[in-house]
Write a protein that holds these residues in place. Sequence first.
Motif, PDB file in Angstrom:
ATOM      1  N   PRO A 206       0.849  -1.315   0.224  1.00  0.00           N
ATOM      2  CA  PRO A 206      -0.019   0.200  -0.118  1.00  0.00           C
ATOM      3  C   PRO A 206       0.733   1.445   0.023  1.00  0.00           C
ATOM      4  N   ARG A 207       0.320   2.305  -0.825  1.00  0.00           N
ATOM      5  CA  ARG A 207       1.080   3.505  -0.943  1.00  0.00           C
ATOM      6  C   ARG A 207      -0.043   4.822  -0.469  1.00  0.00           C
ATOM      7  N   GLY A 208      -0.398   5.407  -1.247  1.00  0.00           N
ATOM      8  CA  GLY A 208      -1.387   6.631  -0.929  1.00  0.00           C
ATOM      9  C   GLY A 208      -2.743   5.797  -0.390  1.00  0.00           C
ATOM     10  N   ILE A 209      -3.374   6.777   0.175  1.00  0.00           N
ATOM     11  CA  ILE A 209      -4.549   6.496   0.662  1.00  0.00           C
ATOM     12  C   ILE A 209      -5.610   7.536   0.918  1.00  0.00           C
ATOM     13  N   CYS A 210      -6.834   7.466   0.770  1.00  0.00           N
ATOM     14  CA  CYS A 210      -7.876   8.374   1.096  1.00  0.00           C
ATOM     15  C   CYS A 210      -9.048   7.524   1.475  1.00  0.00           C
ATOM     16  N   CYS A 211      -9.942   8.632   1.668  1.00  0.00           N
ATOM     17  CA  CYS A 211     -11.369   8.033   2.020  1.00  0.00           C
ATOM     18  C   CYS A 211     -12.454   8.969   1.447  1.00  0.00           C
ATOM     19  N   ASN A 212     -13.622   8.123   1.061  1.00  0.00           N
ATOM     20  CA  ASN A 212     -14.713   8.627   0.265  1.00  0.00           C
ATOM     21  C   ASN A 212     -15.452   8.880   1.509  1.00  0.00           C
ATOM     22  N   ILE A 213     -15.514   9.972   2.227  1.00  0.00           N
ATOM     23  CA  ILE A 213     -16.327  10.003   3.365  1.00  0.00           C
ATOM     24  C   ILE A 213     -17.845   9.874   3.359  1.00  0.00           C
ATOM     25  N   LYS A 214     -18.350  10.078   2.116  1.00  0.00           N
ATOM     26  CA  LYS A 214     -19.695   9.964   1.898  1.00  0.00           C
ATOM     27  C   LYS A 214     -20.402   8.675   1.991  1.00  0.00           C
ATOM     28  N   LEU A 215     -19.402   7.457   1.553  1.00  0.00           N
ATOM     29  CA  LEU A 215     -19.668   6.161   1.298  1.00  0.00           C
ATOM     30  C   LEU A 215     -18.763   5.444   2.405  1.00  0.00           C
ATOM     31  N   SER A 216     -18.104   6.032   3.189  1.00  0.00           N
ATOM     32  CA  SER A 216     -16.946   5.343   4.120  1.00  0.00           C
ATOM     33  C   SER A 216     -15.948   4.275   3.427  1.00  0.00           C
ATOM     34  N   HIS A 217     -15.793   4.731   2.171  1.00  0.00           N
ATOM     35  CA  HIS A 217     -14.728   3.847   1.495  1.00  0.00           C
ATOM     36  C   HIS A 217     -13.457   3.952   1.774  1.00  0.00           C
ATOM     37  N   ILE A 218     -12.589   3.255   1.870  1.00  0.00           N
ATOM     38  CA  ILE A 218     -11.063   3.409   2.348  1.00  0.00           C
ATOM     39  C   ILE A 218     -10.495   3.018   0.878  1.00  0.00           C
ATOM     40  N   ILE A 219      -9.619   3.856   0.447  1.00  0.00           N
ATOM     41  CA  ILE A 219      -9.223   3.956  -1.004  1.00  0.00           C
ATOM     42  C   ILE A 219      -7.700   3.675  -0.992  1.00  0.00           C
ATOM     43  N   VAL A 220      -6.978   2.749  -1.537  1.00  0.00           N
ATOM     44  CA  VAL A 220      -5.782   2.474  -1.204  1.00  0.00           C
ATOM     45  C   VAL A 220      -4.840   2.129  -2.320  1.00  0.00           C
ATOM     46  N   ALA A 221      -3.755   2.951  -2.835  1.00  0.00           N
ATOM     47  CA  ALA A 221      -2.980   2.619  -3.883  1.00  0.00           C
ATOM     48  C   ALA A 221      -2.059   1.297  -3.618  1.00  0.00           C
ATOM     49  N   ASP A 222      -2.169   0.307  -4.574  1.00  0.00           N
ATOM     50  CA  ASP A 222      -1.227  -0.734  -4.434  1.00  0.00           C
ATOM     51  C   ASP A 222      -0.302  -0.713  -5.746  1.00  0.00           C
ATOM     52  N   ASP A 223       1.021  -0.287  -5.363  1.00  0.00           N
ATOM     53  CA  ASP A 223       2.077  -0.050  -6.378  1.00  0.00           C
ATOM     54  C   ASP A 223       2.658  -1.145  -7.051  1.00  0.00           C
ATOM     55  N   ILE A 224       2.610  -2.506  -6.205  1.00  0.00           N
ATOM     56  CA  ILE A 224       3.432  -3.541  -6.672  1.00  0.00           C
ATOM     57  C   ILE A 224       2.281  -4.262  -7.435  1.00  0.00           C
ATOM     58  N   ASN A 225       0.796  -4.112  -7.567  1.00  0.00           N
ATOM     59  CA  ASN A 225      -0.025  -4.542  -8.647  1.00  0.00           C
ATOM     60  C   ASN A 225      -0.597  -3.780  -9.596  1.00  0.00           C
ATOM     61  N   ASN A 226      -0.240  -2.328  -9.147  1.00  0.00           N
ATOM     62  CA  ASN A 226      -0.532  -1.292 -10.198  1.00  0.00           C
ATOM     63  C   ASN A 226      -2.176  -1.270 -10.150  1.00  0.00           C
ATOM     64  N   ILE A 227      -2.874  -1.195  -8.996  1.00  0.00           N
ATOM     65  CA  ILE A 227      -4.481  -1.417  -8.769  1.00  0.00           C
ATOM     66  C   ILE A 227      -4.612  -0.429  -7.556  1.00  0.00           C
ATOM     67  N   ILE A 228      -5.963  -0.237  -7.532  1.00  0.00           N
ATOM     68  CA  ILE A 228      -6.485   0.677  -6.555  1.00  0.00           C
ATOM     69  C   ILE A 228      -7.413  -0.309  -5.612  1.00  0.00           C
ATOM     70  N   HIS A 229      -7.350  -0.362  -4.631  1.00  0.00           N
ATOM     71  CA  HIS A 229      -8.239  -1.380  -3.676  1.00  0.00           C
ATOM     72  C   HIS A 229      -9.301  -0.380  -3.218  1.00  0.00           C
ATOM     73  N   VAL A 230     -10.558  -0.808  -2.988  1.00  0.00           N
ATOM     74  CA  VAL A 230     -11.665  -0.180  -2.426  1.00  0.00           C
ATOM     75  C   VAL A 230     -12.192  -0.771  -1.430  1.00  0.00           C
ATOM     76  N   VAL A 231     -12.000  -0.411  -0.077  1.00  0.00           N
ATOM     77  CA  VAL A 231     -12.382  -1.298   1.050  1.00  0.00           C
ATOM     78  C   VAL A 231     -13.412  -0.633   1.827  1.00  0.00           C
ATOM     79  N   ASN A 232     -14.293  -1.285   2.520  1.00  0.00           N
ATOM     80  CA  ASN A 232     -15.419  -0.802   3.399  1.00  0.00           C
ATOM     81  C   ASN A 232     -14.779  -0.451   4.958  1.00  0.00           C
ATOM     82  N   GLU A 233     -15.870   0.056   5.590  1.00  0.00           N
ATOM     83  CA  GLU A 233     -15.114   0.645   6.946  1.00  0.00           C
ATOM     84  C   GLU A 233     -14.778  -0.219   7.844  1.00  0.00           C
ATOM     85  N   ASN A 234     -15.150  -1.615   7.521  1.00  0.00           N
ATOM     86  CA  ASN A 234     -14.827  -2.870   8.502  1.00  0.00           C
ATOM     87  C   ASN A 234     -13.901  -3.600   7.993  1.00  0.00           C
ATOM     88  N   GLY A 235     -12.998  -3.231   6.734  1.00  0.00           N
ATOM     89  CA  GLY A 235     -11.959  -3.866   6.221  1.00  0.00           C
ATOM     90  C   GLY A 235     -12.392  -4.866   5.186  1.00  0.00           C
TER      91      GLY A 235
END
Length: 287
Positions: A206-235
């Motif tokens: 994981p690298r950069g991280i931010c949250c969409n506070i309207k939806l409680s999404h945790i958004i994470v950059a994964d630079d080893i896989n070149n993708i973005i993970h979207v996770v809910n507030e409970n993981g």
Amino acid sequence: MFAEVQISKTRDEKVPRLVEPLVTNIISSGLSSVHHVCCVDSETAWYSGNAPRLKLLDKKSKELKVVKTPDQHGVSGMSMSISRELIFCSSTNKSVYKVKGETIEQICSTGDFKPYGIHCCRNGDILVSVCNNQRAKIDRFGSDGSKMEEIEITQNGRRLFKYPSFLTQNSNGDICVSDLNRIVVTTNSGSFRYNYHGGKSKSFRPRGICCNIKLSHIIVADDINNIIHVVNENGTRLGVLDTSGQGILGQLRLPSSLSLDDNDNIWVGEMFSGLTKVLKYLELHYV
């Protein structure tokens, strides 16, 4: 690919849903690498890289402002305050600063610890991830620079962090921290909640991280896989954003930093290309 996003709704109401990501814009920063990107609004963002300066650009890559950093040192983290002022830290100077007009003001020092990430909370507090040779923790400062709290140890006396860097705060107050090969999530007061290790991904960085506070999404950059993970507030992983099918320019390459604009689009800064790619990842659908 995507799990259903659960939010309260009424009949015939449009609700946002995760969709296949679409690269809607590519911004050339003029930097050799984008270490950090920080949206001001839906049209402009601040950038930092290897050079000892901060750049404000619009979506057409037009340079609006350039600010030199103190003592020509690099930037190790930056965040936008609730009043739309850029707050950043320098691991070399071990300090936190504020860009005010054309000048830079020091807010506080991090003492013997080097800061590697920063986040401005909605109540005005400033969270800073810091490390030295023996310890790793999150320090909370007031907007006036006064130190208020240290988050370092679990309820069982174990260390929470190994090497914390990027961090953010979710709508429920949870503090979400990129920490080597995992995301560490604590409550606002620093009690451990859970670790996220990438879901079904065999590897995770994981690298950069931010949250969409309207939806409680945790958004994470994964630079080893070149993708973005979207996770809910409970993981729970809701999905991954993969642009590999959008041509050479549309593919994410070492995504290193993230920021969410006013329209819920994700700005993704790439480590070595100097580019930032704007992703649309939500669409409104009738229920």
